[in-house]
Every structure is written in structure tokens, then in C-alpha cells.
Design a protein around this motif. Structure first.
Motif, PDB file in Angstrom:
ATOM      1  N   ILE A  65      -7.615  -0.298   6.587  1.00 12.39           N
ATOM      2  CA  ILE A  65      -6.396   0.667   6.484  1.00 12.39           C
ATOM      3  C   ILE A  65      -7.129   1.465   7.872  1.00 12.39           C
ATOM      4  CG2 ILE A  65      -5.486   2.869   5.252  1.00 12.39           C
ATOM      5  CD1 ILE A  65      -6.340   0.896   2.756  1.00 12.39           C
ATOM      6  N   GLY A  66      -6.808   1.475   8.945  1.00 13.01           N
ATOM      7  CA  GLY A  66      -7.222   2.312  10.203  1.00 13.01           C
ATOM      8  C   GLY A  66      -8.522   1.921  10.465  1.00 13.01           C
TER       9      GLY A  66
ATOM     10  N   LEU B 204       0.632  -1.210   0.246  1.00 15.90           N
ATOM     11  CA  LEU B 204      -0.383   0.018  -0.033  1.00 15.90           C
ATOM     12  C   LEU B 204       0.648   1.410  -0.189  1.00 15.90           C
ATOM     13  CD1 LEU B 204      -1.574  -2.226   1.823  1.00 15.90           C
ATOM     14  CD2 LEU B 204      -3.326  -0.804   2.053  1.00 15.90           C
ATOM     15  N   SER B 205       0.445   2.561  -0.975  1.00 11.93           N
ATOM     16  CA  SER B 205       1.290   3.100  -1.059  1.00 11.93           C
ATOM     17  C   SER B 205       0.157   4.791  -0.887  1.00 11.93           C
ATOM     18  CB  SER B 205       2.029   3.587  -1.663  1.00 11.93           C
ATOM     19  OG  SER B 205       1.526   3.350  -3.352  1.00 11.93           O
ATOM     20  N   GLY B 206       0.917   6.001  -0.461  1.00  7.77           N
ATOM     21  CA  GLY B 206      -0.019   6.973  -0.708  1.00  7.77           C
ATOM     22  C   GLY B 206      -0.937   7.074   0.865  1.00  7.77           C
TER      23      GLY B 206
ATOM     24  N   ALA C 293       0.713  -4.208   9.231  1.00 12.34           N
ATOM     25  CA  ALA C 293       1.910  -3.596   9.464  1.00 12.34           C
ATOM     26  C   ALA C 293       1.597  -1.877   9.969  1.00 12.34           C
ATOM     27  CB  ALA C 293       2.829  -3.276   8.111  1.00 12.34           C
ATOM     28  N   THR C 294       2.405  -1.339  10.251  1.00  9.41           N
ATOM     29  CA  THR C 294       2.804  -0.021   9.859  1.00  9.41           C
ATOM     30  C   THR C 294       3.483   0.567   8.992  1.00  9.41           C
ATOM     31  OG1 THR C 294       2.699  -0.173  13.032  1.00  9.41           O
ATOM     32  CG2 THR C 294       2.687   1.974  12.052  1.00  9.41           C
TER      33      THR C 294
ATOM     34  N   ASP D 109       2.732   6.361  10.029  1.00  9.60           N
ATOM     35  CA  ASP D 109       2.547   5.564  11.297  1.00  9.60           C
ATOM     36  C   ASP D 109       0.890   4.619  11.162  1.00  9.60           C
ATOM     37  OD1 ASP D 109       4.660   5.777  12.312  1.00  9.60           O
ATOM     38  OD2 ASP D 109       4.299   7.560  12.904  1.00  9.60           O
ATOM     39  N   THR D 110       0.273   4.622   9.834  1.00  8.98           N
ATOM     40  CA  THR D 110      -1.206   4.374   9.658  1.00  8.98           C
ATOM     41  C   THR D 110      -0.894   3.079   9.868  1.00  8.98           C
ATOM     42  OG1 THR D 110      -1.196   5.769   7.943  1.00  8.98           O
ATOM     43  CG2 THR D 110      -3.076   4.032   8.215  1.00  8.98           C
ATOM     44  N   GLU D 111      -1.884   2.383  10.450  1.00 11.62           N
ATOM     45  CA  GLU D 111      -1.875   0.962  10.947  1.00 11.62           C
ATOM     46  C   GLU D 111      -2.781  -0.107  10.027  1.00 11.62           C
ATOM     47  OE1 GLU D 111      -0.527  -0.395  13.713  1.00 11.62           O
ATOM     48  OE2 GLU D 111      -0.295   0.741  14.413  1.00 11.62           O
TER      49      GLU D 111
END
Length: 68
Positions: free
Chosen positions: A58-59, A13-15, A35-36, A19-21
């Protein structure tokens, strides 16, 4: 926007915000990877095979993806 790509069991995942879980679950709700995000990117290695549908969290949001 967040870009999700899959290759084998690896999901990238990019963008993402720093620190998004991120988590990957099976459609049965079993956690297979977490991952973070670092530098806007998170890479998760799973044992999922091509053609499998996974849920990427994503969050607080989630999306279904097909593993290539």
C-alpha cells in the motif's frame, strides 16, 4: 485504518486515500495484481488460492496476508 479482506483470490482494501497505488505480490516477489484506490477502496483479483500468503503493498508500506 485500512481494512483488508480476502475471498478466494479477490483482495479488497478499504479506508485508503484516493489514488493510492496498491499491489499484490507472491512471497517470491512476483507481481500478481495492481490497482489504484477509488472512493477509498481497491479490489484486486488474483490467481492465488486459499492458504497462500501474499504481500500487499500500500504505497510504500507492505503487509503479509493469508488468502481465505
Amino acid at each position: 485504518p485500512v481494512l483488508i479482506s480476502t475471498q478466494g483470490g479477490t483482495i479488497t482494501l478499504s479506508g485508503l486515500a484516493e489514488d493510492t497505488e496498491v499491489a499484490v505480490l507472491t512471497t517470491n516477489g512476483i507481481d500478481v495484481a495492481t490497482a489504484t484506490a477509488t472512493n477509498g477502496t481497491a479490489t484486486l483479483t488474483t490467481n492465488l488460492t486459499a492458504g497462500t500468503i501474499a504481500i500487499v503493498k500500500i504505497g510504500e508500506n507492505s503487509i503479509r496476508v493469508m488468502i481465505k
